[in-house]
Design an enzyme around this catalytic site. Structure first.
Site, PDB file in Angstrom:
ATOM      1  N   LEU A 150       0.818  -1.212   0.000  1.00  0.00           N
ATOM      2  CA  LEU A 150       0.000   0.000   0.000  1.00  0.00           C
ATOM      3  C   LEU A 150       0.854   1.265   0.000  1.00  0.00           C
ATOM      4  O   LEU A 150       0.498   2.269  -0.629  1.00  0.00           O
ATOM      5  CB  LEU A 150      -0.937   0.007   1.216  1.00  0.00           C
ATOM      6  N   GLY A 151       1.989   1.222   0.690  1.00  0.00           N
ATOM      7  CA  GLY A 151       2.889   2.388   0.731  1.00  0.00           C
ATOM      8  C   GLY A 151       3.340   2.780  -0.672  1.00  0.00           C
ATOM      9  O   GLY A 151       3.297   3.951  -1.061  1.00  0.00           O
ATOM     10  N   LYS A 194       3.658  -1.787   8.824  1.00  0.00           N
ATOM     11  CA  LYS A 194       2.998  -2.861   9.548  1.00  0.00           C
ATOM     12  C   LYS A 194       2.787  -2.400  10.989  1.00  0.00           C
ATOM     13  O   LYS A 194       3.629  -1.672  11.551  1.00  0.00           O
ATOM     14  CB  LYS A 194       3.866  -4.123   9.535  1.00  0.00           C
ATOM     15  N   LYS A 213     -13.214  -2.787  10.240  1.00  0.00           N
ATOM     16  CA  LYS A 213     -12.254  -3.455   9.367  1.00  0.00           C
ATOM     17  C   LYS A 213     -11.503  -4.542  10.138  1.00  0.00           C
ATOM     18  O   LYS A 213     -11.249  -5.629   9.619  1.00  0.00           O
ATOM     19  CB  LYS A 213     -11.260  -2.458   8.753  1.00  0.00           C
ATOM     20  N   ASN A 231      -7.995 -12.634  -4.264  1.00  0.00           N
ATOM     21  CA  ASN A 231      -6.882 -11.966  -3.550  1.00  0.00           C
ATOM     22  C   ASN A 231      -6.214 -12.882  -2.534  1.00  0.00           C
ATOM     23  O   ASN A 231      -6.878 -13.678  -1.870  1.00  0.00           O
ATOM     24  CB  ASN A 231      -7.389 -10.750  -2.757  1.00  0.00           C
TER      25      ASN A 231
HETATM   26  O1  PAF Z   1      -5.542  -7.594   4.795  1.00  0.00           O
HETATM   27  C1  PAF Z   1      -6.092  -7.818   3.688  1.00  0.00           C
HETATM   28  O2  PAF Z   1      -5.597  -8.535   2.846  1.00  0.00           O
HETATM   29  C2  PAF Z   1      -7.404  -7.111   3.388  1.00  0.00           C
HETATM   30  O3  PAF Z   1      -7.695  -6.242   4.443  1.00  0.00           O
HETATM   31  C3  PAF Z   1      -8.581  -8.036   3.129  1.00  0.00           C
HETATM   32  C4  PAF Z   1      -9.863  -7.277   3.324  1.00  0.00           C
HETATM   33  C5  PAF Z   1      -8.581  -9.239   4.035  1.00  0.00           C
HETATM   34  C6  PAF Z   1      -8.622  -8.454   1.682  1.00  0.00           C
HETATM   35  O4  PAF Z   1      -7.572  -9.250   1.281  1.00  0.00           O
END
Ligand code: PAF
Length: 298
Positions: free
Chosen positions: A15-16, A79, A178, A245
């Site tokens: 993300l960075g 992190k 979240k 993902n």
């Molecule tokens: O940490 C992650 O990977 C994400 O927050 C999530 C929502 C689990 C999707 O991969």
């Protein structure tokens, strides 16, 4: 509206790099902050690459070991276990979009709550190799002022960089939401070594996902949080939308790195214990992921 803002992004992970690249593309003076000198040298030389669909764009940002002064905004994307080690300049707005619980409290102790903005992002990014990320899905970045920091300039900065942003009056609530979702998806995908969507296909895994999110929601309840929608449904929706993902926790396990289990499941079962609430499944997955980490590192 033509201000060239100075923005530091702390943490050269998935993300960075994504945030630093997008901010650089928008024309801001961007510093990417790292603590490893050799990686700083390599990233300075090679730049960062963002892959979106079949397009690859390369950005050269300043990569340094410390945050320069006179920044309009500092975005923390390290992190969660590294938050305590950060050195932060005074009187600068700091936005944390990190995973897990406890980051804000640590930052407030370091720099004062009046500088802190906090929230979450659902931008999905995968680190392919050092400095090279794939932006797998655009998401929503939700943040708000922790106490009195203004959201105006940070909002303008992120929107000008093309991020989809929402302001919240209750950043702690969105962080809890979240975290409760992550408390289900992340440890299970890491333990089972499966992409997110597989948790919906295996009946027992789906059951465990539900139970983990319910345990987390109950702990949030002891801290006064109530949710307008079922977090189990949110977690299932996230699994569906991000079916292919590899969760950040599984990415860490596969790379032999430390995970963020401590600030997710660890914080939940510890906070539960303080409130005389047992969270047996959360504790179990915490123990399993800690074991996996040590197995990978050993
Ligand atoms: O940490 C992650 O990977 C994400 O927050 C999530 C929502 C689990 C999707 O991969």
């Amino acid at each position: 509206m033509n201000n060239v803002y100075a923005v530091s992004v702390v943490g050269p992970g998935a993300l960075g790099c994504l945030f630093a690249g997008k901010l650089a593309k928008a024309g801001f003076r961007v510093h990417l902050i790292d603590y490893q000198q050799e990686r700083i040298n390599r990233l300075s030389k090679n730049g960062i690459e963002i892959i979106e669909g079949d397009q690859t764009e390369k950005y050269h940002v300043h990569v340094t070991g410390h945050i320069p002064t006179m920044q309009n905004l500092i975005i923390i994307l390290v992190k969660s276990y590294s938050t305590a080690n950060l050195t932060l300049p005074p009187d600068t707005p700091i936005l944390t979009l990190q995973n897990g619980l406890g980051n804000v409290e640590t930052l407030c102790k370091k720099t004062g709550a009046e500088n802190i903005l906090a929230g979450v992002t659902t931008e999905a990014s995968t680190l392919i190799e050092e400095g090279k990320v794939r932006h797998t899905a655009s998401g929503l970045t939700t943040f708000g002022s922790w106490t009195t920091a203004s959201v105006k300039e940070p909002l303008e900065i992120l929107e000008r960089a093309g991020f989809w942003v929402e302001i919240t009056d209750s950043p702690s609530q969105v962080i809890w939401e979240k975290t409760a979702v992550n408390a289900g998806i992340n440890p299970l995908t890491a333990i089972l070594n499966v992409p997110n969507g597989m948790l919906l296909k295996i009946r027992e895994a789906r059951e465990l996902l539900r139970e983990l999110v319910i345990e987390a929601s109950k702990v949030a309840g002891t801290e006064g949080y109530r949710f307008s929608r079922s977090l189990v449904e949110v977690a299932e929706e996230v699994c569906e939308k991000t079916a292919n993902n590899i969760s950040s926790m599984l990415q860490d396990i596969r790379a032999g790195k430390r995970t963020e289990i401590d600030s997710i499941s660890g914080e939940i079962f510890r906070r539960g214990t303080s409130a005389f609430l047992t969270t047996p499944r959360t504790k179990l997955v915490y123990q399993l992921v800690r074991s996996l980490e040590q197995r990978e590192i050993a």
